[in-house]
Design a protein around this motif. Structure first.
Motif, PDB file in Angstrom:
ATOM      1  N   GLY A 153       0.785  -1.218   0.000  1.00 42.76           N
ATOM      2  CA  GLY A 153       0.000   0.000   0.000  1.00 42.76           C
ATOM      3  C   GLY A 153       0.819   1.271   0.000  1.00 42.76           C
ATOM      4  N   LYS A 154       2.091   1.165   0.359  1.00 42.68           N
ATOM      5  CA  LYS A 154       2.966   2.347   0.314  1.00 42.68           C
ATOM      6  C   LYS A 154       3.492   2.519  -1.104  1.00 42.68           C
ATOM      7  CE  LYS A 154       4.644   3.292   4.915  1.00 42.68           C
ATOM      8  NZ  LYS A 154       5.828   3.748   5.666  1.00 42.68           N
ATOM      9  N   GLU A 155       3.813   3.738  -1.442  1.00 45.00           N
ATOM     10  CA  GLU A 155       4.353   4.001  -2.774  1.00 45.00           C
ATOM     11  C   GLU A 155       5.784   3.480  -2.884  1.00 45.00           C
ATOM     12  OE1 GLU A 155       1.898   8.058  -3.956  1.00 45.00           O
ATOM     13  OE2 GLU A 155       4.052   7.917  -4.271  1.00 45.00           O
ATOM     14  N   ARG A 156       6.131   3.137  -4.108  1.00 43.93           N
ATOM     15  CA  ARG A 156       7.518   2.756  -4.354  1.00 43.93           C
ATOM     16  C   ARG A 156       8.404   3.995  -4.265  1.00 43.93           C
ATOM     17  NH1 ARG A 156       6.108  -0.541  -9.747  1.00 43.93           N
ATOM     18  NH2 ARG A 156       4.753   1.302  -9.854  1.00 43.93           N
ATOM     19  N   GLU A 157       9.509   3.838  -3.563  1.00 45.29           N
ATOM     20  CA  GLU A 157      10.455   4.939  -3.392  1.00 45.29           C
ATOM     21  C   GLU A 157      11.638   4.716  -4.336  1.00 45.29           C
ATOM     22  OE1 GLU A 157      12.294   4.939   0.426  1.00 45.29           O
ATOM     23  OE2 GLU A 157      13.511   6.729   0.032  1.00 45.29           O
ATOM     24  N   GLY A 158      12.028   5.750  -5.036  1.00 50.85           N
ATOM     25  CA  GLY A 158      13.176   5.661  -5.920  1.00 50.85           C
ATOM     26  C   GLY A 158      14.473   5.597  -5.140  1.00 50.85           C
ATOM     27  N   VAL A 159      15.287   4.596  -5.396  1.00 53.56           N
ATOM     28  CA  VAL A 159      16.559   4.431  -4.714  1.00 53.56           C
ATOM     29  C   VAL A 159      17.703   4.947  -5.582  1.00 53.56           C
ATOM     30  CG1 VAL A 159      18.173   2.747  -3.765  1.00 53.56           C
ATOM     31  CG2 VAL A 159      15.706   2.474  -3.379  1.00 53.56           C
ATOM     32  N   ALA A 160      17.762   4.481  -6.810  1.00 54.54           N
ATOM     33  CA  ALA A 160      18.833   4.906  -7.713  1.00 54.54           C
ATOM     34  C   ALA A 160      18.442   4.586  -9.145  1.00 54.54           C
ATOM     35  CB  ALA A 160      20.148   4.212  -7.364  1.00 54.54           C
ATOM     36  N   ALA A 161      18.987   5.354 -10.066  1.00 54.62           N
ATOM     37  CA  ALA A 161      18.800   5.093 -11.493  1.00 54.62           C
ATOM     38  C   ALA A 161      20.130   5.305 -12.195  1.00 54.62           C
ATOM     39  CB  ALA A 161      17.740   6.003 -12.090  1.00 54.62           C
ATOM     40  N   VAL A 162      20.402   4.458 -13.179  1.00 55.08           N
ATOM     41  CA  VAL A 162      21.652   4.582 -13.930  1.00 55.08           C
ATOM     42  C   VAL A 162      21.331   4.420 -15.409  1.00 55.08           C
ATOM     43  CG1 VAL A 162      22.153   2.141 -13.453  1.00 55.08           C
ATOM     44  CG2 VAL A 162      23.970   3.629 -14.264  1.00 55.08           C
ATOM     45  N   ASP A 163      21.849   5.346 -16.187  1.00 54.87           N
ATOM     46  CA  ASP A 163      21.602   5.355 -17.623  1.00 54.87           C
ATOM     47  C   ASP A 163      22.683   4.535 -18.335  1.00 54.87           C
ATOM     48  OD1 ASP A 163      20.524   8.137 -19.728  1.00 54.87           O
ATOM     49  OD2 ASP A 163      20.511   5.978 -20.060  1.00 54.87           O
ATOM     50  N   SER A 164      22.453   4.279 -19.598  1.00 52.32           N
ATOM     51  CA  SER A 164      23.430   3.528 -20.379  1.00 52.32           C
ATOM     52  C   SER A 164      24.712   4.328 -20.608  1.00 52.32           C
ATOM     53  CB  SER A 164      22.828   3.105 -21.728  1.00 52.32           C
ATOM     54  OG  SER A 164      22.286   4.217 -22.401  1.00 52.32           O
ATOM     55  N   ASP A 165      24.652   5.662 -20.427  1.00 48.16           N
ATOM     56  CA  ASP A 165      25.866   6.475 -20.572  1.00 48.16           C
ATOM     57  C   ASP A 165      26.602   6.649 -19.250  1.00 48.16           C
ATOM     58  OD1 ASP A 165      24.390   9.862 -20.634  1.00 48.16           O
ATOM     59  OD2 ASP A 165      24.349   8.270 -19.140  1.00 48.16           O
ATOM     60  N   GLY A 166      26.104   6.005 -18.206  1.00 46.01           N
ATOM     61  CA  GLY A 166      26.750   6.055 -16.900  1.00 46.01           C
ATOM     62  C   GLY A 166      26.213   7.116 -15.971  1.00 46.01           C
ATOM     63  N   SER A 167      25.295   7.935 -16.423  1.00 49.56           N
ATOM     64  CA  SER A 167      24.691   8.942 -15.540  1.00 49.56           C
ATOM     65  C   SER A 167      23.943   8.245 -14.416  1.00 49.56           C
ATOM     66  CB  SER A 167      23.717   9.818 -16.329  1.00 49.56           C
ATOM     67  OG  SER A 167      24.368  10.465 -17.388  1.00 49.56           O
ATOM     68  N   ILE A 168      24.070   8.783 -13.209  1.00 49.83           N
ATOM     69  CA  ILE A 168      23.484   8.159 -12.022  1.00 49.83           C
ATOM     70  C   ILE A 168      22.743   9.210 -11.212  1.00 49.83           C
ATOM     71  CG2 ILE A 168      24.006   7.064  -9.809  1.00 49.83           C
ATOM     72  CD1 ILE A 168      26.346   5.670 -11.163  1.00 49.83           C
ATOM     73  N   ARG A 169      21.627   8.776 -10.672  1.00 47.83           N
ATOM     74  CA  ARG A 169      20.829   9.625  -9.797  1.00 47.83           C
ATOM     75  C   ARG A 169      20.429   8.787  -8.589  1.00 47.83           C
ATOM     76  NH1 ARG A 169      19.633  15.020  -8.873  1.00 47.83           N
ATOM     77  NH2 ARG A 169      17.877  15.015  -7.448  1.00 47.83           N
ATOM     78  N   TYR A 170      20.539   9.348  -7.372  1.00 50.10           N
ATOM     79  CA  TYR A 170      20.160   8.646  -6.147  1.00 50.10           C
ATOM     80  C   TYR A 170      18.964   9.314  -5.489  1.00 50.10           C
ATOM     81  CZ  TYR A 170      24.641   6.177  -6.295  1.00 50.10           C
ATOM     82  OH  TYR A 170      25.706   5.394  -6.662  1.00 50.10           O
ATOM     83  N   GLY A 171      18.204   8.501  -4.779  1.00 47.93           N
ATOM     84  CA  GLY A 171      17.189   9.059  -3.915  1.00 47.93           C
ATOM     85  C   GLY A 171      17.858   9.689  -2.694  1.00 47.93           C
ATOM     86  N   ASP A 172      17.236  10.705  -2.135  1.00 52.09           N
ATOM     87  CA  ASP A 172      17.866  11.459  -1.045  1.00 52.09           C
ATOM     88  C   ASP A 172      18.150  10.597   0.179  1.00 52.09           C
ATOM     89  OD1 ASP A 172      15.983  14.526  -1.692  1.00 52.09           O
ATOM     90  OD2 ASP A 172      17.854  13.770  -2.552  1.00 52.09           O
TER      91      ASP A 172
END
Length: 125
Positions: A43-62
């Protein structure tokens, strides 16, 4: 069809480490982003942990910055989780989406169209 297979979940005490892995298989696009999400309870929303692109770009959840490190080698993505806390307890899901999601403002579940079945991570105090 695209299959995403997570592995590496388990139980650990607070302050411990775990490493998750995800393998993308099947008819994957020539380039794509991969991400990790977690859901702490039904019932809780999914929280974004991390994403990585094919070019190596990375984004993290706070909430995981400085503790989790995501890496990717083609179709395999890993998540090294250190200094785990009880609030990290959740089912962790691997996801696949279009290119460019490693450099967005946030890691959003709505941007990803393919999902794995998840792996349980439990952190005890």
């Amino acid at each position: 069809q695209i299959q995403l297979m997570e592995s590496g979940g388990g139980s650990v005490q607070s302050g411990g480490s775990l490493r998750l892995s995800c393998l993308a298989d099947g008819h994957t696009p020539s380039s794509y982003s991969m991400g990790w999400f977690r859901r702490a309870a039904p019932g809780k929303e999914r929280e974004g942990v991390a994403a990585v692109d094919s070019d190596g770009s990375i984004r993290y959840g706070d909430s995981v910055k400085g503790r989790f490190i995501v890496s990717r080698d083609s179709a395999r993505m890993n998540l090294q989780m250190d200094n785990l806390r009880p609030e990290d307890t959740a089912i962790y899901y691997c996801a696949l989406g279009p290119p460019g999601l490693g450099s967005g403002v946030e890691v959003r579940a709505a941007d990803f169209g393919h999902w794995g079945h998840g792996t349980q991570v439990t952190v005890s105090s």
